[in-house]
Design an enzyme around this catalytic site. Structure first.
Site, mmCIF file in Angstrom:
data_model
loop_
_atom_site.group_PDB
_atom_site.id
_atom_site.type_symbol
_atom_site.label_atom_id
_atom_site.label_comp_id
_atom_site.label_asym_id
_atom_site.label_seq_id
_atom_site.Cartn_x
_atom_site.Cartn_y
_atom_site.Cartn_z
ATOM 1 N N SER A 9 0.829 -1.206 0.000
ATOM 2 C CA SER A 9 0.000 0.000 0.000
ATOM 3 C C SER A 9 0.864 1.257 0.000
ATOM 4 C CB SER A 9 -0.910 -0.014 1.233
ATOM 5 O OG SER A 9 -0.165 -0.259 2.405
ATOM 6 N N ASN A 41 -1.487 -3.214 13.209
ATOM 7 C CA ASN A 41 -2.947 -3.055 13.263
ATOM 8 C C ASN A 41 -3.367 -1.851 14.107
ATOM 9 O OD1 ASN A 41 -2.857 -5.335 11.775
ATOM 10 N ND2 ASN A 41 -3.748 -6.701 13.313
ATOM 11 N N THR A 70 -40.902 26.287 -6.496
ATOM 12 C CA THR A 70 -41.100 24.900 -6.070
ATOM 13 C C THR A 70 -41.382 24.154 -7.371
ATOM 14 O OG1 THR A 70 -43.488 25.079 -5.784
ATOM 15 C CG2 THR A 70 -42.153 25.569 -3.841
ATOM 16 N N HIS A 71 -40.931 22.915 -7.464
ATOM 17 C CA HIS A 71 -41.051 22.132 -8.707
ATOM 18 C C HIS A 71 -40.369 22.834 -9.879
ATOM 19 C CE1 HIS A 71 -44.326 19.917 -6.586
ATOM 20 N NE2 HIS A 71 -44.615 21.122 -6.125
ATOM 21 N N SER A 126 -15.719 26.973 -25.844
ATOM 22 C CA SER A 126 -15.943 25.760 -26.631
ATOM 23 C C SER A 126 -14.921 25.719 -27.754
ATOM 24 C CB SER A 126 -17.356 25.782 -27.211
ATOM 25 O OG SER A 126 -17.428 24.989 -28.376
ATOM 26 N N LYS A 146 -19.598 30.488 -27.027
ATOM 27 C CA LYS A 146 -19.903 29.794 -25.775
ATOM 28 C C LYS A 146 -19.127 30.285 -24.565
ATOM 29 C CE LYS A 146 -21.846 25.930 -25.597
ATOM 30 N NZ LYS A 146 -23.016 25.645 -24.783
ATOM 31 N N ASN A 195 -19.075 28.508 -20.872
ATOM 32 C CA ASN A 195 -19.655 27.354 -20.171
ATOM 33 C C ASN A 195 -19.309 27.326 -18.684
ATOM 34 O OD1 ASN A 195 -20.832 26.301 -22.516
ATOM 35 N ND2 ASN A 195 -18.957 25.188 -23.060
ATOM 36 N N GLU A 199 -20.189 22.432 -13.164
ATOM 37 C CA GLU A 199 -20.558 21.086 -13.629
ATOM 38 C C GLU A 199 -19.630 20.020 -13.058
ATOM 39 O OE1 GLU A 199 -22.144 21.232 -18.023
ATOM 40 O OE2 GLU A 199 -20.640 22.765 -17.729
ATOM 41 N N GLN A 231 -7.351 -2.397 4.385
ATOM 42 C CA GLN A 231 -6.373 -1.539 3.704
ATOM 43 C C GLN A 231 -7.057 -0.722 2.597
ATOM 44 O OE1 GLN A 231 -2.172 -2.748 3.063
ATOM 45 N NE2 GLN A 231 -2.780 -2.943 0.919
ATOM 46 N N LYS A 245 -8.048 3.295 2.557
ATOM 47 C CA LYS A 245 -7.212 4.480 2.317
ATOM 48 C C LYS A 245 -7.512 5.222 1.034
ATOM 49 C CE LYS A 245 -4.064 2.807 5.448
ATOM 50 N NZ LYS A 245 -4.920 1.564 5.525
HETATM 51 N N1 ARG Z 1 -1.050 -1.541 5.292
HETATM 52 C C1 ARG Z 1 -1.944 -2.111 6.228
HETATM 53 C C2 ARG Z 1 -3.266 -1.397 6.161
HETATM 54 O O1 ARG Z 1 -3.322 -0.357 5.652
HETATM 55 C C3 ARG Z 1 -1.388 -1.989 7.602
HETATM 56 C C4 ARG Z 1 -1.847 -3.026 8.562
HETATM 57 C C5 ARG Z 1 -1.377 -4.343 8.164
HETATM 58 N N2 ARG Z 1 -1.562 -5.325 9.138
HETATM 59 C C6 ARG Z 1 -1.428 -6.636 8.883
HETATM 60 N N3 ARG Z 1 -1.594 -7.432 9.874
HETATM 61 N N4 ARG Z 1 -1.164 -7.062 7.706
HETATM 62 O O2 ARG Z 1 -4.293 -1.899 6.601
#
Ligand code: ARG
Length: 462
Positions: A22, A109, A154-155, A276, A282, A284, A289, A321, A324
């Protein structure tokens, strides 16, 4: 060599390293990771789990690694999987076996849960800063336009006249609720998971309160299983950002409508519009948007993480994981959208005449005409019927209520007198809606005062 290679006879497949790692996206947690490690090591020394000399060496090296990363001198290693093991590996390479003591009484963890909470705390504060600027722009627009009459809908059908200030303040209410929600999420994020270990704490005599104190947490997680498997705070933030984007998207939609040729209520500044490639005429509203469009990807992040977390058994699972990229993407998106939306809004040109003209069409004063009859003694339902007939007459004869002659009025009901014209002028319609929460200048000004006070004293921090 992997930090966990002991029980293995073989290296992982290259494809596994790519798939499992990661570091590509979690490297943005380096500040939090290092800060967290420093607090952990400080506590380990204080509890005599390691000695103070060792802790000093580790902290100095962590600070150097921090600087190395900031200066762009460090390249991360995919084989070290994530930011936590990358930094630990860098530390061990730097100071040798003392570095190997950092991870005493800790697991990735609880470490990753800590980093994410710290990161989200930081980002909530910065989203709040951006939101504050937008709230100020809304307030200043409202102050300038307490007399700018426009049709309310409204609407998407013209309904009753309001003012531009009143309309803008509706968004201010939404965004104030959004910041309250951010504050609330902050409160629950501000609890320390470190010390939970992999899932069942540790046999070392950790002082979790000291770590919480050093890192500015308000309390500690009281169940180690929950501490490492909870991602509610990410989901809450994604939900907060989704709602905020939903509000922006509604405003964007109105801006897009208002700057169309059909409305012409506002004009966007050239700096916040696009042309455009084929149609020379144009101009825009791409920015509005795109903000509206990006709302979809933020919802996607929210639903994505909810689905990832669905039915996961306790405690940590690698599925997590996946928290993230979606969380980071939503944060990045809102942090891009808020400032550009704010600047776009603060530079619009408001066409007061077009707004006023818009309010004169579509019988926005019909309710007031009915209320006029009520004030002269007619029950409301009967008044509604009379004015309905009058509107039909106007449509058939291409007239507005205010352009009918008194004779025309009186053929429908002899209750009408000369004072009907004043009673249904747009200014009367707006300013006699003098109920708290309504569009009258008096009430809007009172509400603005309240907002000024609230914006001034608001803080995410307790
Ligand atoms: N990169 C892991 C995550 O984002 C970290 C925790 C990993 N823990 C493990 N027991 N493999 O969740």
């Amino acid at each position: 060599m992997k930090l966990w290679s002991g029980r293995f006879n073989k290296n992982t497949d290259q494809m596994v390293d790519d798939f499992n790692s990661s570091i590509r996206f979690d490297q943005r947690l380096y500040q939090e990771d290092i800060k967290g490690s420093i607090a952990h090591v400080t506590m380990l020394a204080k509890q005599k789990i390691i000695n103070s000399e060792e802790s000093k060496v580790i902290i100095d090296a962590l600070n150097e690694i921090h600087k190395g990363i900031e200066d762009g001198e460090i390249t991360f290693d995919i084989e070290a999987e994530d930011i936590h093991m990358n930094i630990e590996k860098l530390l061990i390479n730097k100071i040798g076996s003392t570095g190997k003591k950092l991870h005493t009484g800790r697991s990735r963890n609880d470490q990753v849960a800590l980093d994410m909470r710290m990161y989200i705390k930081k980002e909530i504060l910065s989203i709040n800063e951006l939101l504050s600027k937008l709230l100020q722009v809304l307030l200043s627009l409202a102050k300038q336009h307490t007399k700018t009459i426009m049709p309310g809908y409204t609407h998407l059908q013209k309904a009753q006249p309001i003012t531009f200030a009143h309309h803008v303040l509706a968004y201010l209410e939404m965004l104030k609720r959004d910041r309250e929600r951010l504050k609330d999420t902050y409160k629950r994020t501000n609890i320390l998971p470190l010390g939970a270990g992999a899932l069942a704490t540790t046999t070392y005599p950790l002082d979790r309160y000291q770590v919480a104190d050093q890192l500015g947490f308000d309390g500690i997680c009281l169940n180690s299983l929950d501490a490492v498997s909870d991602r509610d705070f990410c989901i809450e933030l994604l939900s907060n950002i989704s709602m905020l984007m939903m509000h922006l998207s509604r405003f964007c939609e109105e801006i897009i409508l208002w700057c169309s040729n059909e409305f012409q209520f506002i004009e966007l500044d050239d700096a916040y519009s696009t042309g455009s490639s084929i149609m020379p005429q144009k101009k825009n509203p791409d920015i509005a948007e795109l903000v509206r469009g990006k709302t979809g990807r933020v919802y996607g992040s929210l639903i994505g993480l909810l689905t990832t977390m669905k039915a996961l058994p306790l405690a940590y699972n690698k599925d997590m994981q996946e928290d993230k990229e979606v969380t980071f993407d939503a944060i990045d998106t809102i942090k891009m959208c808020l400032p550009i939306f704010t600047d776009m809004l603060s530079t619009i040109k408001v066409n007061k005449d077009k707004m006023y003209q818009g309010a004169t069409q579509g019988f926005t004063n019909a309710t007031d005409a009915a209320d006029y009859l009520v004030k002269k003694g007619l029950p409301f339902r009967d008044a509604h019927e009379v004015i309905g007939k009058l509107v039909l007459y106007c449509i058939e004869n291409e007239k507005a209520l205010e352009t009918l002659t008194l004779e025309e009025y009186q053929t429908i009901s002899n209750i009408f007198e000369e004072d009907i014209y004043n009673a249904i002028s747009l200014e009367t319609c707006v300013n006699t809606r003098n109920v708290m929460g309504g569009p009258s200048e008096t009430m809007v000004k009172a509400v603005i005062k309240q907002h000024e006070h609230d914006l001034e004293k608001f803080s995410i921090l307790p």
